[in-house]
Design a protein around this motif. Structure first.
Motif, mmCIF file in Angstrom:
data_model
loop_
_atom_site.group_PDB
_atom_site.id
_atom_site.type_symbol
_atom_site.label_atom_id
_atom_site.label_comp_id
_atom_site.label_asym_id
_atom_site.label_seq_id
_atom_site.Cartn_x
_atom_site.Cartn_y
_atom_site.Cartn_z
ATOM 1 N N ASP A 80 -78.537 -35.992 42.002
ATOM 2 C CA ASP A 80 -77.838 -36.864 42.941
ATOM 3 C C ASP A 80 -78.233 -38.299 42.599
ATOM 4 O O ASP A 80 -79.412 -38.582 42.373
ATOM 5 N N ASN A 107 -74.294 -38.397 34.502
ATOM 6 C CA ASN A 107 -74.230 -36.963 34.789
ATOM 7 C C ASN A 107 -75.336 -36.531 35.742
ATOM 8 O O ASN A 107 -76.439 -37.093 35.730
ATOM 9 N N THR A 108 -75.024 -35.552 36.572
ATOM 10 C CA THR A 108 -76.005 -34.968 37.482
ATOM 11 C C THR A 108 -76.173 -33.493 37.133
ATOM 12 O O THR A 108 -75.294 -32.869 36.531
ATOM 13 N N ARG A 118 -67.612 -23.609 38.954
ATOM 14 C CA ARG A 118 -68.472 -24.745 39.295
ATOM 15 C C ARG A 118 -69.503 -24.961 38.192
ATOM 16 O O ARG A 118 -70.171 -24.034 37.743
ATOM 17 N N THR A 122 -72.369 -32.200 35.860
ATOM 18 C CA THR A 122 -71.107 -32.855 36.180
ATOM 19 C C THR A 122 -71.251 -34.370 36.053
ATOM 20 O O THR A 122 -72.353 -34.917 36.145
ATOM 21 N N GLN A 124 -70.544 -38.086 37.486
ATOM 22 C CA GLN A 124 -70.281 -38.807 38.732
ATOM 23 C C GLN A 124 -70.136 -40.300 38.461
ATOM 24 O O GLN A 124 -70.781 -40.849 37.575
ATOM 25 N N GLN A 280 -65.039 -37.272 52.824
ATOM 26 C CA GLN A 280 -64.672 -36.530 51.626
ATOM 27 C C GLN A 280 -63.185 -36.719 51.365
ATOM 28 O O GLN A 280 -62.390 -36.777 52.302
ATOM 29 N N GLU A 288 -62.155 -28.213 45.868
ATOM 30 C CA GLU A 288 -63.373 -28.985 46.069
ATOM 31 C C GLU A 288 -63.042 -30.459 46.301
ATOM 32 O O GLU A 288 -62.049 -30.970 45.764
ATOM 33 N N GLU A 315 -66.631 -37.170 42.028
ATOM 34 C CA GLU A 315 -66.825 -36.022 41.147
ATOM 35 C C GLU A 315 -65.716 -36.081 40.098
ATOM 36 O O GLU A 315 -64.606 -35.597 40.316
ATOM 37 N N ASP A 317 -65.085 -34.654 37.297
ATOM 38 C CA ASP A 317 -64.505 -33.399 36.796
ATOM 39 C C ASP A 317 -63.497 -32.814 37.788
ATOM 40 O O ASP A 317 -62.450 -32.308 37.387
ATOM 41 N N ASN A 318 -63.793 -32.901 39.091
ATOM 42 C CA ASN A 318 -62.852 -32.424 40.104
ATOM 43 C C ASN A 318 -61.605 -33.293 40.146
ATOM 44 O O ASN A 318 -60.490 -32.802 40.339
#
Length: 372
Positions: A80, A107-108, A118, A122, A124, A280, A288, A315, A317-318
């Protein structure tokens, strides 16, 4: 022993057109960050365990990638960005004198069980506004969220906004133990209204507080939800939380982005450091959230410089999954030109390639293979 060349579970390679599109989307979002006056910061990929410990309120220790340095200190791959940026801000800035606006990309890493595609690693992108407790700062980050998604190419999306202080104030009034609090939090997060009804009956809560808890999982929608939340309780702190959401909404109307926002009092984050609004962003094509954010006024105290703060993380990638599902393509990529040449044409070919590259074109030089 068999040599393994594929990637481990939960990570993957990104290449060709997907990698190119990812870079373009990141550039567009990064431009929005800078347009709002945010400055870049890079924090280490790994930090001391204390930066992400239970006291900070980040993810559970079992989901961290942990290892040791030569001195025996426990290190962690960052799960995070918010604690990392907060630590850096406490070290190098003075948010008590002037608000600090920082943005990041990286990246996280979360060591969870991979399911539903998932990933454990990922990308961020995000911002942190540190040293500003105003509703204007809350509204600004929601406006930035809208502009980042528009810049990426999305047109249909919704930002769901919750209020952690509303729920926490009712919890305090109910005087539940830690185990009961966690169970209630889980039921509300799952929108399990029947489960909440059973819970309040078991706990023998007072009628007023019991009714509020039962209603919370169903309290989502537009501004009428704010009025419903206000009428459910006389708790002063809860009423302040509702008033804060109303103020933020009025400021968003000035930006012209209120149509993208709805409210959800049952939204409760797994990150325990959130203290005020949380939000969100969703669209169709992915289950997601693409963006998560919120206010965390108590986190900086852990690093020795108390300061009200708010931030969000995209996110990436999402977001790319949503763009792909909706068949939204970022700018049409210019095809690479290829100049083939033989030894006798080398000077002319290089000169031509340099000229085209100076004009902004993509050019690859390829030496012809000699015939055998």
């Amino acid at each position: 022993m068999e040599r393994i060349f594929h990637t481990p579970e939960g990570v993957r390679d990104i290449y060709n057109g997907e990698c190119s599109q990812k870079r373009k989307v990141q550039e567009r979002i990064h431009r929005v960050f800078h347009q709002y006056g945010y400055e870049d910061i890079e924090t280490p990929t790994f930090e001391y365990f204390e930066v992400f410990s239970r006291e900070v309120g980040t993810i559970p220790s079992r989901e961290l990638y942990k290892f040791f340095d030569r001195e025996g200190n426990t290190l962690v791959l960052r799960p995070d960005f918010t604690p990392s940026v907060s630590r850096a801000c406490a070290t190098y800035f003075s948010p008590d004198q002037e608000p600090v606006s920082l943005c990041y990309t990286g990246n996280t890493f979360i060591n969870n069980s991979s399911y539903r595609g998932r990933l454990k690693e990922t990308t961020q992108m995000g911002v942190e506004r540190i040293g500003d407790e105003s509703a204007d700062a809350d509204a600004e980050l929601l406006a930035m969220t809208v502009e980042c998604l528009l810049a990426a190419g999305l047109t249909e999306f919704q930002i769901s906004v919750g209020q952690v202080d509303y729920f926490k104030s009712l919890l305090k009034e109910a005087e539940l133990n830690a185990e009961a609090e966690e169970r209630l939090r889980s039921l509300i997060s799952q929108k399990n209204a029947f489960g909440v009804e059973e819970f309040v009956e078991e706990q023998k809560l007072k009628e007023g507080i019991a009714k509020a808890f039962v209603e919370i999982p169903q309290m989502f929608g537009s501004t009428e939800v704010l009025e419903k939340a206000r009428k459910l309780t006389n708790n002063a702190r809860a009423l302040e939380a509702v008033a804060r959401l109303r103020e933020i909404y009025e400021i968003l109307k000035i930006y012209g982005y209120e149509k993208y926002v709805s409210f959800d009092f049952g939204m409760l984050s797994k990150y325990q450091y959130y203290t005020g609004i949380i939000f969100q962003a969703y669209t169709y094509g992915t289950g997601e959230p693409m963006i998560k954010g919120g206010r965390y006024n108590g986190l900086m105290k852990h690093f020795g410089k108390p300061a009200a703060s708010i931030g969000f993380a995209i996110e990436v990638d999402n977001l790319l999954l949503a763009l792909s599902s909706q068949k939204i393509i970022s700018e049409k990529e210019e095809k690479r030109s290829v100049i083939q040449y033989g030894p006798a044409d080398r000077t002319e070919a290089i000169a031509k390639a340099q000229k085209l590259r100076a004009e902004g074109h993509s050019v690859a030089l390829r030496l012809k293979k000699e015939a055998r």
